[in-house]
Design a protein around this motif. Structure first.
Motif, PDB file in Angstrom:
ATOM      1  N   VAL A 274       2.663  75.981  49.835  1.00 43.32           N
ATOM      2  CA  VAL A 274       2.752  74.595  49.387  1.00 43.32           C
ATOM      3  C   VAL A 274       3.996  74.464  48.535  1.00 43.32           C
ATOM      4  CG1 VAL A 274       1.680  72.752  48.042  1.00 43.32           C
ATOM      5  CG2 VAL A 274       0.255  74.279  49.415  1.00 43.32           C
ATOM      6  N   ALA A 275       4.870  73.532  48.903  1.00 39.57           N
ATOM      7  CA  ALA A 275       6.103  73.319  48.158  1.00 39.57           C
ATOM      8  C   ALA A 275       6.191  71.868  47.705  1.00 39.57           C
ATOM      9  CB  ALA A 275       7.320  73.675  49.021  1.00 39.57           C
ATOM     10  N   VAL A 289       8.499  76.286  45.445  1.00 37.46           N
ATOM     11  CA  VAL A 289       7.293  76.871  46.017  1.00 37.46           C
ATOM     12  C   VAL A 289       6.207  76.892  44.945  1.00 37.46           C
ATOM     13  CG1 VAL A 289       6.257  78.901  47.080  1.00 37.46           C
ATOM     14  CG2 VAL A 289       8.631  78.282  47.619  1.00 37.46           C
ATOM     15  N   ASP A 290       5.248  75.996  45.057  1.00 37.66           N
ATOM     16  CA  ASP A 290       4.127  75.973  44.127  1.00 37.66           C
ATOM     17  C   ASP A 290       3.145  77.097  44.409  1.00 37.66           C
ATOM     18  OD1 ASP A 290       4.686  73.776  42.414  1.00 37.66           O
ATOM     19  OD2 ASP A 290       4.115  72.378  43.991  1.00 37.66           O
ATOM     20  N   GLY A 306       7.859  85.182  56.571  1.00 38.04           N
ATOM     21  CA  GLY A 306       8.018  84.091  57.520  1.00 38.04           C
ATOM     22  C   GLY A 306       7.856  82.729  56.862  1.00 38.04           C
ATOM     23  N   LEU A 307       6.883  82.604  55.953  1.00 36.69           N
ATOM     24  CA  LEU A 307       6.695  81.345  55.249  1.00 36.69           C
ATOM     25  C   LEU A 307       7.883  81.041  54.342  1.00 36.69           C
ATOM     26  CD1 LEU A 307       2.891  81.676  54.412  1.00 36.69           C
ATOM     27  CD2 LEU A 307       3.936  79.899  55.854  1.00 36.69           C
ATOM     28  N   LEU A 308       8.423  82.061  53.698  1.00 39.29           N
ATOM     29  CA  LEU A 308       9.596  81.853  52.846  1.00 39.29           C
ATOM     30  C   LEU A 308      10.815  81.453  53.677  1.00 39.29           C
ATOM     31  CD1 LEU A 308       9.115  84.818  50.359  1.00 39.29           C
ATOM     32  CD2 LEU A 308       8.935  82.379  49.824  1.00 39.29           C
ATOM     33  N   GLY A 324      13.167  77.188  44.385  1.00 40.35           N
ATOM     34  CA  GLY A 324      12.673  77.864  43.192  1.00 40.35           C
ATOM     35  C   GLY A 324      11.239  78.324  43.373  1.00 40.35           C
ATOM     36  N   LEU A 325      10.823  79.268  42.521  1.00 41.44           N
ATOM     37  CA  LEU A 325       9.444  79.739  42.513  1.00 41.44           C
ATOM     38  C   LEU A 325       9.183  80.510  41.224  1.00 41.44           C
ATOM     39  CD1 LEU A 325       9.890  82.961  43.252  1.00 41.44           C
ATOM     40  CD2 LEU A 325       9.873  82.130  45.591  1.00 41.44           C
TER      41      LEU A 325
END
Length: 366
Positions: A274-275, A289-290, A306-308, A324-325
């Motif tokens: 979830v972003a 990226v929450d 893969g999600l990143l 950011g994360l």
């Protein structure tokens, strides 16, 4: 579920016994989101707090309004300290985040006398503990945790927190990664792509244009399962989860992704990201990226990477310049290794401070 009414006490006088130890003419008050001067002052206070703690400010009206607007009244409550001229000099905000976990924002002006600032701080802590007892009692708990944060380079905040009985329990790397236009091709299509039996896709849309509820529930279930053993994980209902994330000014339904294992028949949700959109006043916006979670039985299959790659490619396609994360600096899993290998670097550090508040009034049986 989200309560119909707030679990908090809306009258600060009910939580602060006697006259607060403030200078003559100063008072504890509520804040009105419809009063522009109050909102502007809270933004100013928060930006000063950020500048002192990390060297730069990022707060804006939208973020402040999440804390104080009518939209959040069922899960949030606020208090301010006004000086003799009615100017807000301190602000406290509490958020009924999940069962047993109450988030707390504690901000005091940086340009007032240190003794007065300390008195404001003590008033805010007393109010927050009172609110912890209120929300804990409403949830039927014996103990309510107050969870608040501090910048790693903010000794004033650290001293106040320690003096109020809080313990520093965790440190966090706030990381950022630059994004280049060419990285829009990092994956075939951020909406949907597949690799090695894993399908990466954005959550679907229903006929009314809203996101598919089954997909949203799948995201929630994956994240609940992925973070079960993580630091300070608390169960959050689906309704609480969606309500909270929708309040973020950067919330976008098209920034939610699922990763599904598809090599063994029917797709099985195994990861989720979830972003949100990070708004910039003086340049391109970014993505943040929450949440990124992968179920334990799917680890080692490149789901997280893969999600990143998907969120990076999506950011590039939207002409954004960064992603950011936040990373748990104290986690034994070594998750930061993946992020650093993919280009993330630490911009600054924050800390979590906790205090467990007994819900029953001293001398009274629970």
């Amino acid at each position: 579920m989200i309560p119909d009414d707030s679990r908090f006490e809306s009258d600060p006088d009910e939580l602060l016994p006697g006259d607060p130890p403030l200078p003559d003419g100063w008072l504890v008050d509520t804040v009105d989101p419809a009063v522009d001067a109050d909102v502007d002052r809270l933004v100013e206070l928060l930006r000063g707090h950020e500048t002192a703690g990390r060297g730069w400010a990022g707060a804006d009206r939208d973020g402040v309004l999440v804390e104080i607007s009518d939209l959040g009244t069922r899960t949030r409550e606020n208090v301010v300290v006004r000086d003799a001229d009615g100017v807000i000099q301190a602000w406290g905000s509490v958020h009924d985040r999940a069962a047993g976990r109450m988030l707390y924002v504690h901000v005091v002006a940086r340009d007032i006398d240190h003794r007065v600032a300390g008195a404001c701080s003590r008033v805010l802590f007393a109010w927050a503990e009172g609110q912890a007892r209120e929300v804990g009692a409403a949830r039927g708990l014996a103990v309510q945790q107050i969870d608040t944060g501090a910048f790693a380079d903010d000794p004033r905040q650290h001293a106040w927190l320690a003096g109020a009985g809080f313990d520093r329990v965790r440190s966090w790397w706030q990381m950022s990664r630059p994004v280049t236009p060419a990285e829009a091709g990092l994956v075939p299509d951020p909406e949907r792509w597949e690799k090695n039996g894993v399908l990466f896709r954005a959550v679907g849309s229903a006929d009314d244009g809203m996101p598919d509820e089954a997909d949203l529930r799948a995201v929630h279930e994956v994240l609940e399962g992925a973070f079960t053993d993580h630091f300070n994980s608390r169960e959050e209902t689906f309704a609480e989860f969606v309500h909270r994330l929708r309040q973020d000014p950067g919330h976008r339904w098209d920034h939610w992704w699922l990763a599904e294992i598809v090599d063994a028949g029917a797709p099985v949700a195994a990861g989720a990201l979830v972003a949100t959109e990070s708004i910039s006043d003086d340049g391109p916006n970014g993505s943040y990226v929450d949440y990124l979670g992968v179920l334990s039985n799917a680890r080692g299959r490149g789901v997280a990477k893969g999600l990143l790659h998907t969120v990076i490619a999506d950011a590039a396609a939207r002409d954004r310049d960064r992603v950011g994360l936040e990373v748990d600096a104290d986690s034994p899993t070594g998750a930061d290794g993946l992020y650093t290998s993919m280009g993330w670097t630490t911009a600054y550090m924050t800390q979590s401070w906790h205090k467990d508040v007994p819900v029953a009034t001293p001398g009274v049986d629970a």
